[in-house]
Design an enzyme around this catalytic site. Structure first.
Site, PDB file in Angstrom:
ATOM      1  N   ASN A   7       9.619  -0.600  -0.350  1.00 44.76           N
ATOM      2  CA  ASN A   7       8.311  -0.383   0.273  1.00 44.76           C
ATOM      3  C   ASN A   7       7.654   0.928  -0.118  1.00 44.76           C
ATOM      4  OD1 ASN A   7       8.234  -2.766   2.058  1.00 44.76           O
ATOM      5  ND2 ASN A   7      10.003  -1.818   3.030  1.00 44.76           N
TER       6      ASN A   7
ATOM      7  N   THR B 110       0.802  -1.218   0.000  1.00 44.82           N
ATOM      8  CA  THR B 110       0.000   0.000   0.000  1.00 44.82           C
ATOM      9  C   THR B 110       0.839   1.273   0.000  1.00 44.82           C
ATOM     10  OG1 THR B 110      -0.165  -0.194   2.409  1.00 44.82           O
ATOM     11  CG2 THR B 110      -1.979  -1.080   1.118  1.00 44.82           C
ATOM     12  N   ARG B 111       2.049   1.212   0.558  1.00 41.47           N
ATOM     13  CA  ARG B 111       2.892   2.409   0.592  1.00 41.47           C
ATOM     14  C   ARG B 111       3.479   2.759  -0.766  1.00 41.47           C
ATOM     15  NH1 ARG B 111       7.113   1.614   5.287  1.00 41.47           N
ATOM     16  NH2 ARG B 111       6.688  -0.606   4.976  1.00 41.47           N
ATOM     17  N   MET B 112       3.312   1.876  -1.746  1.00 43.83           N
ATOM     18  CA  MET B 112       3.801   2.177  -3.084  1.00 43.83           C
ATOM     19  C   MET B 112       2.906   3.201  -3.786  1.00 43.83           C
ATOM     20  SD  MET B 112       6.548   0.454  -3.422  1.00 43.83           S
ATOM     21  CE  MET B 112       6.852   0.665  -5.175  1.00 43.83           C
TER      22      MET B 112
END
Length: 260
Positions: free
Chosen positions: A230, A16-18
């Site tokens: 990440n 999700t942090r991408m």
């Protein structure tokens, strides 16, 4: 006589942090999806089998690996790294040998480093070996805690670490070699009583210690190798590092790994 070796590559996460809808391991680093680089580091080792655990966008990830000789296992729910390995349980249910576990988001890991880790693990009397590295600024990473004789006594996550433990610069790099018998038993003993409600692979360290087993560690001297991607910033840094490596003589090491 050297033991048999299989590898499990964890590639089920959303990342999700991408800040992207694309599966994390499919983000491109320099010349291809990051998981391709991980598999290319494993292939020269002559492993018995490589199992890729997929989950988020499983079909897309599996389609991207059509050119690789791998086996797939599906993690239907993303309930942690321990749960991901359990999803590949059929591959080591009756298997006797070493299982290497690593993540599909570490595109800079080298064949020579993985081969050295396997050799060191099999030369030891350990049921599990964890790869570590040393960072100048280890904030955010699980710390490797050692005893008076240098033996591993635990891995402490940042949020659970004391002030003294936070000062430790040796961190968990997220690559493991585990004996299959212990892996089967250890996965039965880990729980999800934590803030995330997930099954953590790192809990195998504590299980081994409680059972009186030796835990080994293999130090990766180059922290860049175990960089986990990440975020978009990590992706950019990995691309720069990989491009620099492939444009230099050190890239020749990739085609001549340590013989297992």
């Amino acid at each position: 006589m050297k033991k048999r070796v299989k590898a499990i590559v964890l590639a089920a996460g959303k990342g999700t942090r991408m800040k992207s809808s694309k599966a994390k391991v499919l983000h491109e680093v320099f010349s291809g999806p990051m998981i391709h680089h991980v598999l290319n580091s494993l292939l020269p080792l002559g492993l018995e089998e490589i199992i890729v655990v997929t989950g988020h966008q499983a079909e897309e990830v599996e389609a991207s690996l059509a050119g690789f000789e791998v086996t797939f296992a599906r993690q239907r729910e993303q309930l942690g790294t321990g749960h991901a390995v359990l999803a590949a349980g059929k591959s080591f249910a009756d298997y006797e040998g070493t299982v290497m576990i690593l993540c599909g988001d570490t595109p800079l890991i080298r064949s020579v480093t993985l081969a050295r880790m396997i050799s060191e693990h099999q030369a030891s009397d350990s049921v599990i070996t964890v790869m570590s590295t040393i960072l100048d600024f280890p904030t955010g990473y699980g710390r490797i805690i050692t005893g008076p004789d240098g033996e591993v006594v635990g891995i402490v996550e940042e949020k659970d670490a004391t002030t003294a433990e936070k000062a430790v610069r040796e961190i968990n790099a997220g690559v493991y070699c585990v004996e299959s018998g212990f892996l089967r038993e250890g996965l039965k003993r880990i729980g999800c009583d934590n803030s995330q409600g997930e099954f953590y692979l790192t809990d195998l360290i504590g299980v081994a210690i409680k059972l009186g087993q030796t835990v080994n560690r293999c130090l990766c001297t180059d922290p860049v190798e175990v960089l986990g991607v990440n975020s978009p910033k990590d992706l950019e840094e990995a691309g720069i590092a990989l491009g620099a490596r492939l444009g230099s003589p050190i890239a020749a090491e990739e085609t001549n790994p340590l013989t297992l």
